[in-house]
Design a protein around this motif. Structure first.
Motif, PDB file in Angstrom:
ATOM      1  N   ARG A  78       0.812  -1.217   0.000  1.00  0.00           N
ATOM      2  CA  ARG A  78       0.000   0.000   0.000  1.00  0.00           C
ATOM      3  C   ARG A  78       0.844   1.265   0.000  1.00  0.00           C
ATOM      4  NH1 ARG A  78      -4.868  -1.449   4.301  1.00  0.00           N
ATOM      5  NH2 ARG A  78      -5.611  -3.350   3.229  1.00  0.00           N
ATOM      6  N   GLY A  79       2.136   1.098  -0.148  1.00  0.00           N
ATOM      7  CA  GLY A  79       3.007   2.262  -0.163  1.00  0.00           C
ATOM      8  C   GLY A  79       3.128   2.912   1.201  1.00  0.00           C
ATOM      9  N   ARG A  80       3.424   4.209   1.192  1.00  0.00           N
ATOM     10  CA  ARG A  80       3.544   4.979   2.425  1.00  0.00           C
ATOM     11  C   ARG A  80       2.773   6.288   2.288  1.00  0.00           C
ATOM     12  NH1 ARG A  80       8.045   4.212   5.949  1.00  0.00           N
ATOM     13  NH2 ARG A  80       8.010   6.470   6.248  1.00  0.00           N
ATOM     14  N   LEU A  81       2.674   7.012   3.401  1.00  0.00           N
ATOM     15  CA  LEU A  81       1.984   8.303   3.382  1.00  0.00           C
ATOM     16  C   LEU A  81       2.894   9.424   2.885  1.00  0.00           C
ATOM     17  CD1 LEU A  81       0.126   8.131   6.827  1.00  0.00           C
ATOM     18  CD2 LEU A  81      -0.839   7.719   4.546  1.00  0.00           C
ATOM     19  N   ASP A  82       4.206   9.182   2.923  1.00  0.00           N
ATOM     20  CA  ASP A  82       5.153  10.224   2.564  1.00  0.00           C
ATOM     21  C   ASP A  82       5.822   9.938   1.218  1.00  0.00           C
ATOM     22  OD1 ASP A  82       6.799   8.122   3.163  1.00  0.00           O
ATOM     23  OD2 ASP A  82       7.668   9.023   4.974  1.00  0.00           O
ATOM     24  N   PHE A  83       6.763  10.774   0.853  1.00  0.00           N
ATOM     25  CA  PHE A  83       7.566  10.597  -0.354  1.00  0.00           C
ATOM     26  C   PHE A  83       8.885   9.930   0.032  1.00  0.00           C
ATOM     27  CE2 PHE A  83       4.687  13.996  -1.261  1.00  0.00           C
ATOM     28  CZ  PHE A  83       4.479  14.010  -2.633  1.00  0.00           C
ATOM     29  N   GLN A  84       9.460   9.193  -0.912  1.00  0.00           N
ATOM     30  CA  GLN A  84      10.777   8.608  -0.677  1.00  0.00           C
ATOM     31  C   GLN A  84      11.648   8.786  -1.923  1.00  0.00           C
ATOM     32  OE1 GLN A  84      13.010   4.530   0.843  1.00  0.00           O
ATOM     33  NE2 GLN A  84      11.017   4.354  -0.117  1.00  0.00           N
ATOM     34  N   LEU A  85      12.879   9.268  -1.695  1.00  0.00           N
ATOM     35  CA  LEU A  85      13.865   9.399  -2.761  1.00  0.00           C
ATOM     36  C   LEU A  85      15.028   8.462  -2.463  1.00  0.00           C
ATOM     37  CD1 LEU A  85      14.681  11.013  -5.338  1.00  0.00           C
ATOM     38  CD2 LEU A  85      15.923  12.573  -3.807  1.00  0.00           C
ATOM     39  N   ILE A  86      15.355   7.593  -3.420  1.00  0.00           N
ATOM     40  CA  ILE A  86      16.424   6.604  -3.257  1.00  0.00           C
ATOM     41  C   ILE A  86      17.513   6.882  -4.284  1.00  0.00           C
ATOM     42  CG2 ILE A  86      17.020   4.154  -3.281  1.00  0.00           C
ATOM     43  CD1 ILE A  86      14.080   3.534  -2.705  1.00  0.00           C
ATOM     44  N   TYR A  87      18.751   6.959  -3.820  1.00  0.00           N
ATOM     45  CA  TYR A  87      19.898   7.182  -4.707  1.00  0.00           C
ATOM     46  C   TYR A  87      20.758   5.921  -4.732  1.00  0.00           C
ATOM     47  CZ  TYR A  87      24.439   8.969  -6.300  1.00  0.00           C
ATOM     48  OH  TYR A  87      25.628   9.160  -6.963  1.00  0.00           O
ATOM     49  N   ILE A  88      20.918   5.343  -5.925  1.00  0.00           N
ATOM     50  CA  ILE A  88      21.767   4.165  -6.086  1.00  0.00           C
ATOM     51  C   ILE A  88      23.181   4.676  -6.312  1.00  0.00           C
ATOM     52  CG2 ILE A  88      22.033   1.943  -7.232  1.00  0.00           C
ATOM     53  CD1 ILE A  88      19.233   2.452  -6.042  1.00  0.00           C
ATOM     54  N   ALA A  89      24.023   4.616  -5.287  1.00  0.00           N
ATOM     55  CA  ALA A  89      25.378   5.171  -5.363  1.00  0.00           C
ATOM     56  C   ALA A  89      26.371   4.189  -5.947  1.00  0.00           C
ATOM     57  CB  ALA A  89      25.832   5.617  -3.975  1.00  0.00           C
ATOM     58  N   CYS A 161      20.977  10.618 -12.700  1.00  0.00           N
ATOM     59  CA  CYS A 161      21.420  11.828 -12.007  1.00  0.00           C
ATOM     60  C   CYS A 161      22.926  11.989 -11.995  1.00  0.00           C
ATOM     61  CB  CYS A 161      20.892  11.846 -10.571  1.00  0.00           C
ATOM     62  SG  CYS A 161      21.482  10.464  -9.569  1.00  0.00           S
ATOM     63  N   GLY A 162      23.652  10.926 -12.338  1.00  0.00           N
ATOM     64  CA  GLY A 162      25.104  11.009 -12.368  1.00  0.00           C
ATOM     65  C   GLY A 162      25.754  10.485 -11.100  1.00  0.00           C
ATOM     66  N   PHE A 163      27.088  10.625 -11.067  1.00  0.00           N
ATOM     67  CA  PHE A 163      27.883  10.062  -9.972  1.00  0.00           C
ATOM     68  C   PHE A 163      28.550  11.139  -9.126  1.00  0.00           C
ATOM     69  CE2 PHE A 163      27.554   6.830 -13.195  1.00  0.00           C
ATOM     70  CZ  PHE A 163      27.395   5.652 -12.487  1.00  0.00           C
ATOM     71  N   ASP A 164      28.012  12.342  -9.145  1.00  0.00           N
ATOM     72  CA  ASP A 164      28.605  13.445  -8.392  1.00  0.00           C
ATOM     73  C   ASP A 164      28.707  13.060  -6.916  1.00  0.00           C
ATOM     74  OD1 ASP A 164      29.294  15.839  -7.170  1.00  0.00           O
ATOM     75  OD2 ASP A 164      28.193  17.034  -8.627  1.00  0.00           O
ATOM     76  N   SER A 165      29.922  13.153  -6.367  1.00  0.00           N
ATOM     77  CA  SER A 165      30.129  12.771  -4.966  1.00  0.00           C
ATOM     78  C   SER A 165      29.359  13.662  -4.000  1.00  0.00           C
ATOM     79  CB  SER A 165      31.632  12.820  -4.630  1.00  0.00           C
ATOM     80  OG  SER A 165      32.146  14.128  -4.832  1.00  0.00           O
ATOM     81  N   GLU A 166      28.915  14.827  -4.470  1.00  0.00           N
ATOM     82  CA  GLU A 166      28.184  15.740  -3.594  1.00  0.00           C
ATOM     83  C   GLU A 166      26.827  15.172  -3.181  1.00  0.00           C
ATOM     84  OE1 GLU A 166      26.968  20.491  -3.355  1.00  0.00           O
ATOM     85  OE2 GLU A 166      28.077  19.705  -5.068  1.00  0.00           O
ATOM     86  N   TYR A 167      26.262  14.293  -4.016  1.00  0.00           N
ATOM     87  CA  TYR A 167      25.014  13.643  -3.612  1.00  0.00           C
ATOM     88  C   TYR A 167      25.220  12.881  -2.308  1.00  0.00           C
ATOM     89  CZ  TYR A 167      22.815  14.534  -8.173  1.00  0.00           C
ATOM     90  OH  TYR A 167      22.276  15.126  -9.282  1.00  0.00           O
TER      91      TYR A 167
END
Length: 322
Positions: A78-89, A161-167
């Protein structure tokens, strides 16, 4: 009585300490055998929530890196109530989108995945893939419009999004901020997350056409390398050869991505950092030239003369008595 109060105070301090650093202590020995994880939660709560009190609220964030643990699955029908952002580093992750959860989508490093409220979430990380991911959950009363303003429209679920280390640096800063909970930490969390959104927006507006993830990855690596080693003697031909690309290919795509050539990028980096150092009267012109990568201060002043940094150039003339 005094001893009891003293013990109670020690207990409170210890509980607070463990609440902040529980992951580090608990996982340290677990890391060698299975995985590394470092997570942080608003008010130390893992409960899913919707918060309409502010436009943007970070509720939890963290990172996982698998070593020998075979599999780390997540399944929220059912997912979640919020947003989620996942970064594959690093490595890759296995996602299952849509109603047919059996259909697998492999998402490689350098990509992000954005889940919106109530969207089913099913994904797995595998040790064999050497996966490293960073994630953040957030909510608020204007998140959808805010995301859209940064170019994160509803059609963007998986994007490069790229591999920028700043992420990684920004995600790590959020984790630390939410663990320490110092004064103003909610605003700091929002600032770090907005920086990620801004970097994504700039990436989306980049003039380079991403025809392949390899092209984008190569240019990202070059930008990171030149940014970290700008004050060293960098030979563009040697760098291209070491990375198995031609010099012309590197310069052409680098110019498309940044608007300037690698040599110009390095020079701008040196000039910018020299400008910052020139604000400090404790450094001599010889020291500043050496710090940013120039052995000859006179040549350093001529480089400034050819740029728009007139104020800095006048300072150099004054310090060199030219």
């Amino acid at each position: 009585m005094h001893e009891m109060i003293k013990l109670m105070n020690i207990r409170i301090i210890l509980d607070r300490f463990l609440a902040i650093f529980d992951i580090h202590f608990f996982i340290f020995q677990y890391k060698e055998a299975h995985m590394y994880t470092n997570n942080a939660y608003l008010n130390h709560s893992t409960i899913d929530r919707k918060d309409k009190s502010k436009p943007l609220v970070v509720t939890m964030c963290g990172t996982y890196k698998l070593y020998t643990r075979p599999k780390l699955p997540t399944w929220r029908p059912r997912g979640r109530l919020d947003f989620q952002l996942i970064y594959i580093a690093a490595g890759k992750a296995h996602f299952h989108f849509g109603r047919n959860s059996e259909e697998e989508t492999i998402v490689h490093a350098g990509h992000m995945v954005l889940y919106r409220p109530k969207e089913p979430q099913k994904y797995e990380y595998y040790a064999n893939d050497q996966t490293e991911v960073f994630w953040v959950h957030f909510t608020g009363n204007n998140v959808t419009n805010l995301l859209r303003s940064y170019g994160l429209t509803n059609d963007k679920k998986v994007f490069y999004c790229g591999f920028d280390s700043e992420y990684k640096t920004l995600f790590q800063s959020m984790i630390e901020e939410l663990q320490m909970c110092q004064d103003g930490y909610p605003e700091m969390l929002e600032m770090y997350l907005r920086q990620i959104f801004i970097k994504l927006q700039r990436h989306f507006h980049s003039p380079i056409t991403i025809t392949s993830s390899r092209t984008a990855a190569e240019i990202d690596r070059a930008v990171s390398y030149f940014s970290e080693h700008y004050n060293e003697q960098i030979n563009i031909d040697d760098y291209a050869k070491q990375n198995f690309v031609s010099t012309s290919w590197l310069i052409r795509n680098f110019r498309l991505y940044t608007g300037i050539t690698p040599k110009q990028f390095i020079m701008k980096k040196r000039i910018y950092n020299a400008e910052m150092l020139l604000q400090n009267q404790h450094y001599s012109i010889n020291e500043i030239a050496r710090i940013v990568g120039y052995d000859n201060p006179l040549y350093f002043s001529r480089i400034f003369q050819k740029t728009k940094y007139v104020v800095c150039y006048l300072k150099i003339l004054r310090w060199c008595n030219l």
